[in-house]
Write a protein that holds these residues in place. Sequence first.
Motif, PDB file in Angstrom:
ATOM      1  N   THR A 214       0.938  -1.391   0.060  1.00 58.97           N
ATOM      2  CA  THR A 214      -0.100  -0.091  -0.008  1.00 58.97           C
ATOM      3  C   THR A 214       0.951   1.100   0.072  1.00 58.97           C
ATOM      4  O   THR A 214       0.270   2.393  -0.439  1.00 58.97           O
ATOM      5  CB  THR A 214      -0.988  -0.009   1.282  1.00 58.97           C
ATOM      6  OG1 THR A 214      -0.170  -0.270   2.326  1.00 58.97           O
ATOM      7  CG2 THR A 214      -1.994  -1.100   1.309  1.00 58.97           C
ATOM      8  N   LYS A 215       2.183   1.234   0.507  1.00 52.66           N
ATOM      9  CA  LYS A 215       2.934   2.393   0.566  1.00 52.66           C
ATOM     10  C   LYS A 215       3.794   2.458  -0.464  1.00 52.66           C
ATOM     11  O   LYS A 215       4.543   3.404  -0.852  1.00 52.66           O
ATOM     12  CB  LYS A 215       3.756   2.141   2.078  1.00 52.66           C
ATOM     13  CG  LYS A 215       2.888   2.474   3.177  1.00 52.66           C
ATOM     14  CD  LYS A 215       3.982   2.514   4.274  1.00 52.66           C
ATOM     15  CE  LYS A 215       2.752   3.008   5.483  1.00 52.66           C
ATOM     16  NZ  LYS A 215       3.926   2.841   6.946  1.00 52.66           N
ATOM     17  N   GLY A 216       3.762   1.375  -1.452  1.00 51.55           N
ATOM     18  CA  GLY A 216       4.964   1.410  -2.518  1.00 51.55           C
ATOM     19  C   GLY A 216       5.892   0.218  -2.404  1.00 51.55           C
ATOM     20  O   GLY A 216       6.436  -0.210  -1.406  1.00 51.55           O
ATOM     21  N   LEU A 217       5.847  -0.569  -3.536  1.00 54.14           N
ATOM     22  CA  LEU A 217       6.739  -1.654  -3.436  1.00 54.14           C
ATOM     23  C   LEU A 217       7.149  -2.237  -4.971  1.00 54.14           C
ATOM     24  O   LEU A 217       6.230  -2.203  -5.733  1.00 54.14           O
ATOM     25  CB  LEU A 217       6.030  -2.923  -2.730  1.00 54.14           C
ATOM     26  CG  LEU A 217       7.000  -4.298  -2.892  1.00 54.14           C
ATOM     27  CD1 LEU A 217       8.078  -4.005  -1.553  1.00 54.14           C
ATOM     28  CD2 LEU A 217       6.061  -5.466  -2.373  1.00 54.14           C
ATOM     29  N   THR A 218       8.397  -2.472  -5.066  1.00 57.02           N
ATOM     30  CA  THR A 218       8.824  -2.844  -6.488  1.00 57.02           C
ATOM     31  C   THR A 218       9.601  -4.145  -6.169  1.00 57.02           C
ATOM     32  O   THR A 218      10.368  -4.266  -5.342  1.00 57.02           O
ATOM     33  CB  THR A 218       9.745  -2.046  -7.187  1.00 57.02           C
ATOM     34  OG1 THR A 218       9.060  -0.626  -7.461  1.00 57.02           O
ATOM     35  CG2 THR A 218      10.242  -2.430  -8.609  1.00 57.02           C
ATOM     36  N   VAL A 219       9.305  -5.204  -6.771  1.00 57.49           N
ATOM     37  CA  VAL A 219       9.848  -6.796  -6.682  1.00 57.49           C
ATOM     38  C   VAL A 219      10.642  -7.228  -8.002  1.00 57.49           C
ATOM     39  O   VAL A 219      10.160  -6.748  -9.218  1.00 57.49           O
ATOM     40  CB  VAL A 219       8.814  -7.725  -6.244  1.00 57.49           C
ATOM     41  CG1 VAL A 219       9.336  -9.046  -6.178  1.00 57.49           C
ATOM     42  CG2 VAL A 219       8.127  -7.226  -5.068  1.00 57.49           C
ATOM     43  N   PHE A 220      11.960  -7.412  -7.790  1.00 56.62           N
ATOM     44  CA  PHE A 220      12.656  -8.021  -9.045  1.00 56.62           C
ATOM     45  C   PHE A 220      12.578  -9.710  -8.625  1.00 56.62           C
ATOM     46  O   PHE A 220      13.535 -10.006  -7.600  1.00 56.62           O
ATOM     47  CB  PHE A 220      14.135  -7.282  -8.978  1.00 56.62           C
ATOM     48  CG  PHE A 220      14.037  -6.109  -8.893  1.00 56.62           C
ATOM     49  CD1 PHE A 220      13.554  -5.238  -9.944  1.00 56.62           C
ATOM     50  CD2 PHE A 220      14.505  -5.046  -7.844  1.00 56.62           C
ATOM     51  CE1 PHE A 220      13.570  -3.899 -10.080  1.00 56.62           C
ATOM     52  CE2 PHE A 220      14.655  -3.840  -7.930  1.00 56.62           C
ATOM     53  CZ  PHE A 220      14.050  -3.317  -9.253  1.00 56.62           C
ATOM     54  N   ALA A 221      12.034 -10.232  -9.112  1.00 53.71           N
ATOM     55  CA  ALA A 221      11.929 -11.855  -8.979  1.00 53.71           C
ATOM     56  C   ALA A 221      12.648 -12.501  -9.910  1.00 53.71           C
ATOM     57  O   ALA A 221      12.492 -12.638 -11.261  1.00 53.71           O
ATOM     58  CB  ALA A 221      10.513 -12.192  -9.019  1.00 53.71           C
ATOM     59  N   PRO A 222      13.655 -13.491  -9.386  1.00 48.44           N
ATOM     60  CA  PRO A 222      14.367 -14.068 -10.220  1.00 48.44           C
ATOM     61  C   PRO A 222      13.491 -15.294 -10.946  1.00 48.44           C
ATOM     62  O   PRO A 222      12.702 -15.880 -10.121  1.00 48.44           O
ATOM     63  CB  PRO A 222      15.574 -14.704  -9.373  1.00 48.44           C
ATOM     64  CG  PRO A 222      15.597 -13.867  -8.227  1.00 48.44           C
ATOM     65  CD  PRO A 222      14.140 -13.427  -8.118  1.00 48.44           C
ATOM     66  N   ASN A 223      13.734 -15.843 -12.194  1.00 45.03           N
ATOM     67  CA  ASN A 223      12.940 -16.871 -12.471  1.00 45.03           C
ATOM     68  C   ASN A 223      13.313 -18.310 -12.131  1.00 45.03           C
ATOM     69  O   ASN A 223      14.617 -18.137 -11.539  1.00 45.03           O
ATOM     70  CB  ASN A 223      12.803 -16.767 -14.178  1.00 45.03           C
ATOM     71  CG  ASN A 223      14.282 -16.756 -14.717  1.00 45.03           C
ATOM     72  OD1 ASN A 223      15.148 -17.321 -14.383  1.00 45.03           O
ATOM     73  ND2 ASN A 223      14.361 -15.842 -15.963  1.00 45.03           N
ATOM     74  N   ASP A 224      12.648 -19.043 -12.533  1.00 43.14           N
ATOM     75  CA  ASP A 224      13.125 -20.463 -11.709  1.00 43.14           C
ATOM     76  C   ASP A 224      14.754 -21.021 -12.579  1.00 43.14           C
ATOM     77  O   ASP A 224      15.447 -21.541 -11.948  1.00 43.14           O
ATOM     78  CB  ASP A 224      12.147 -21.595 -12.343  1.00 43.14           C
ATOM     79  CG  ASP A 224      10.994 -21.504 -11.375  1.00 43.14           C
ATOM     80  OD1 ASP A 224      10.940 -20.798 -10.554  1.00 43.14           O
ATOM     81  OD2 ASP A 224       9.868 -21.962 -11.883  1.00 43.14           O
ATOM     82  N   VAL A 252      12.288  -3.228  -3.295  1.00 39.90           N
ATOM     83  CA  VAL A 252      12.478  -1.757  -3.100  1.00 39.90           C
ATOM     84  C   VAL A 252      11.284  -1.195  -2.459  1.00 39.90           C
ATOM     85  O   VAL A 252      10.100  -1.487  -2.893  1.00 39.90           O
ATOM     86  CB  VAL A 252      12.910  -1.161  -4.368  1.00 39.90           C
ATOM     87  CG1 VAL A 252      12.984   0.371  -4.100  1.00 39.90           C
ATOM     88  CG2 VAL A 252      14.302  -1.644  -5.033  1.00 39.90           C
ATOM     89  N   PRO A 253      11.281  -0.418  -1.426  1.00 41.10           N
ATOM     90  CA  PRO A 253      10.163  -0.040  -0.699  1.00 41.10           C
ATOM     91  C   PRO A 253       9.597   1.255  -1.231  1.00 41.10           C
ATOM     92  O   PRO A 253       9.333   2.090  -0.524  1.00 41.10           O
ATOM     93  CB  PRO A 253      10.578   0.068   0.750  1.00 41.10           C
ATOM     94  CG  PRO A 253      12.062   0.629   0.717  1.00 41.10           C
ATOM     95  CD  PRO A 253      12.614  -0.310  -0.564  1.00 41.10           C
ATOM     96  N   SER A 254       9.279   1.138  -2.467  1.00 39.95           N
ATOM     97  CA  SER A 254       9.033   2.408  -3.219  1.00 39.95           C
ATOM     98  C   SER A 254       8.291   1.933  -4.532  1.00 39.95           C
ATOM     99  O   SER A 254       8.893   0.889  -5.060  1.00 39.95           O
ATOM    100  CB  SER A 254       9.782   3.515  -3.453  1.00 39.95           C
ATOM    101  OG  SER A 254      10.796   3.043  -4.390  1.00 39.95           O
ATOM    102  N   TYR A 255       7.467   2.615  -5.141  1.00 40.57           N
ATOM    103  CA  TYR A 255       7.127   2.262  -6.635  1.00 40.57           C
ATOM    104  C   TYR A 255       8.026   2.746  -7.486  1.00 40.57           C
ATOM    105  O   TYR A 255       8.280   4.074  -7.745  1.00 40.57           O
ATOM    106  CB  TYR A 255       5.591   2.947  -6.838  1.00 40.57           C
ATOM    107  CG  TYR A 255       5.100   2.967  -8.184  1.00 40.57           C
ATOM    108  CD1 TYR A 255       4.828   1.590  -8.782  1.00 40.57           C
ATOM    109  CD2 TYR A 255       4.855   3.977  -8.826  1.00 40.57           C
ATOM    110  CE1 TYR A 255       4.467   1.632  -9.960  1.00 40.57           C
ATOM    111  CE2 TYR A 255       4.520   3.915 -10.078  1.00 40.57           C
ATOM    112  CZ  TYR A 255       4.063   2.607 -10.877  1.00 40.57           C
ATOM    113  OH  TYR A 255       3.687   2.626 -11.946  1.00 40.57           O
ATOM    114  N   THR A 256       8.726   1.880  -8.230  1.00 42.76           N
ATOM    115  CA  THR A 256       9.711   2.245  -9.073  1.00 42.76           C
ATOM    116  C   THR A 256       9.651   1.541 -10.310  1.00 42.76           C
ATOM    117  O   THR A 256      10.374   0.425 -10.658  1.00 42.76           O
ATOM    118  CB  THR A 256      11.214   1.834  -8.474  1.00 42.76           C
ATOM    119  OG1 THR A 256      11.414   2.237  -6.997  1.00 42.76           O
ATOM    120  CG2 THR A 256      12.237   2.530  -8.980  1.00 42.76           C
ATOM    121  N   PRO A 257       8.887   2.066 -11.392  1.00 49.32           N
ATOM    122  CA  PRO A 257       8.392   1.602 -12.675  1.00 49.32           C
ATOM    123  C   PRO A 257       9.651   1.757 -13.631  1.00 49.32           C
ATOM    124  O   PRO A 257      10.683   2.215 -13.102  1.00 49.32           O
ATOM    125  CB  PRO A 257       7.330   2.211 -13.066  1.00 49.32           C
ATOM    126  CG  PRO A 257       7.544   3.542 -12.509  1.00 49.32           C
ATOM    127  CD  PRO A 257       7.988   3.375 -10.961  1.00 49.32           C
TER     128      PRO A 257
END
Length: 416
Positions: A214-224, A252-257
Motif C-alpha cells: 500500500t505504501k509502494g513496492l517494487t519486486v525483482f523476481a528471479p525466474n526458476d 525496493v520499498p517504493s513504486y519504481t517502474p
Amino acid sequence: MGALHILLFTLISLTISIHAHNITEILSQFPEYSEFNSYLSQTKLADEINSRQTITVLALPNGAMSSVVGKHPLSVIKNVLSLHVLLDYFDGTKLHKISDGTTLSTTLYQTTGNANGNLGSVNITDLKGGKVGFGSGIPNSPLASTYTKSVKQIQYNISVLEISAPIIAPGILTAPAPSSDFNITGALEKAGCKTFASLLVKSGVLKTYETAITKGLTVFAPNDEAFKGAKVPDLSKLSSADVVSLLQYHAVPSYTPIGTLKTKKDPISTLATNGASKYDLSASTSGDQVTLDTGVDSSRIASTVIDSTPFCIFTVDNVLLPEDLFGKSPSPAPGPAPETSPASAPASPGPAPDASSPTPMMSPPAPPTSSPADGPAADSENSTANKKNAGNVNAPALLKALLTVSVSVIVSVYLS
C-alpha cells in the motif's frame, strides 16, 4: 580553413538542437497545469516521459483534471494520464497536416501490457475549421476532446499541447487497483518464478512484501532458471537471517517502474537496507534495456509481471547477490609462478659475478613499450575526466557516429 569552420558550426548547431527535457520543469512555468503536473510526478509518468526522446504530452488544465482525480485511485489516474502521452512528435502545424485527415498514435498506455488491440492508441482527427479532435483508438469511440493550443516545443524532441477534456478508453476507469490482498505468489508462479515464490512463503518474507504494497513496492523476481546458475550459493548453507536478507534485497520499498529506473543515478536502497548494511544496488540503461548491478553480479530486467501504482513486479534473469553477504566480485586468480629446474644450477661455484651483471636466474626488466602518459595513471585521469564531463542524458547514436567521422575530417583538413 573555411571548410573546417563550416563543419564545426554544423556540429555545434546539431549539439545545441539536441536537448534533454524535463516535463516537470516545463509545466511548472504554467500554473494552469499544476494538477496535471503533480499527478505526472505522483504516478512516475514524469520519469517515463523524461527518459524518452520523441514524445508529445497532451496536457489537461486544472478544470479538466477534476473529473478524473476526484473519483478514482492513483492506479486508474496513471492509466488515464498515460493515454495522454503520445510516442510521436506533434505540434500545431503537424496536427493540421495529418494524412487522410486521421491517424492512430501509440501512447505510453500501450507499453504497459494492459492494453489489448488499439486500447492504448489515440485517434487524432482533423475536424477542419481549425479544430482537431482526440479520442480512444477503439473503433467508434467519440472524439470527446479537442486541441486548444500549443504550450511548449523542443523541436522533434518533446511537444506539449493543451486539449480540452480527458481521453477515456473503454474500461480504463474500472481497472482494479492492487491492494494488500493481491496474490503475489500466484502472480509469481504464473510468471515462471515458482522457486522464488516458495522461498518467500517459507521464510515469512511474503508478509513483509504484502505489508509494503500500500505504501509502494517494487519486486525483482528471479525466474526458476536463475536459481540453477553456477554463481548461486547453496541456500541451505545460509542462516535463516541471511536468507531473509537475500529475499528482502530483491524488493525496493517504493513504486519504481521502468521509466524511473532508467533515470536513477544514485544507489537504490532495498527492503534489506538498514543502518549497519547498505544492501543497495544500481541500475543502468542501454536503449530500452535496464540492468541491475549488485557489486557482485548483474542481471537484466526481463519482463513486467504487473505495473499498477503503487506496486510493480519484474522478472530478472539472475539471482541478485548483495555485496554485503557475498563480497565483491573475485579478482582473476594469478597465474602459476615459473618453476626453476634444479638441473639449471651450476655444478661448481664459479667466479664471483660482476656487479653490473644480472643476478643469475633473473631476467632484466622489459623496456617500456609506451610513454608514461599511456600508462594506468593516465588512464585513471582520463576516466576521472570522462566521469566529470559525462552528461545526464546519452547522446543519440547518430550524433555519436557524426562526431566520430567529423574528428577524422577535421584532422585531415587541418593537416592538408
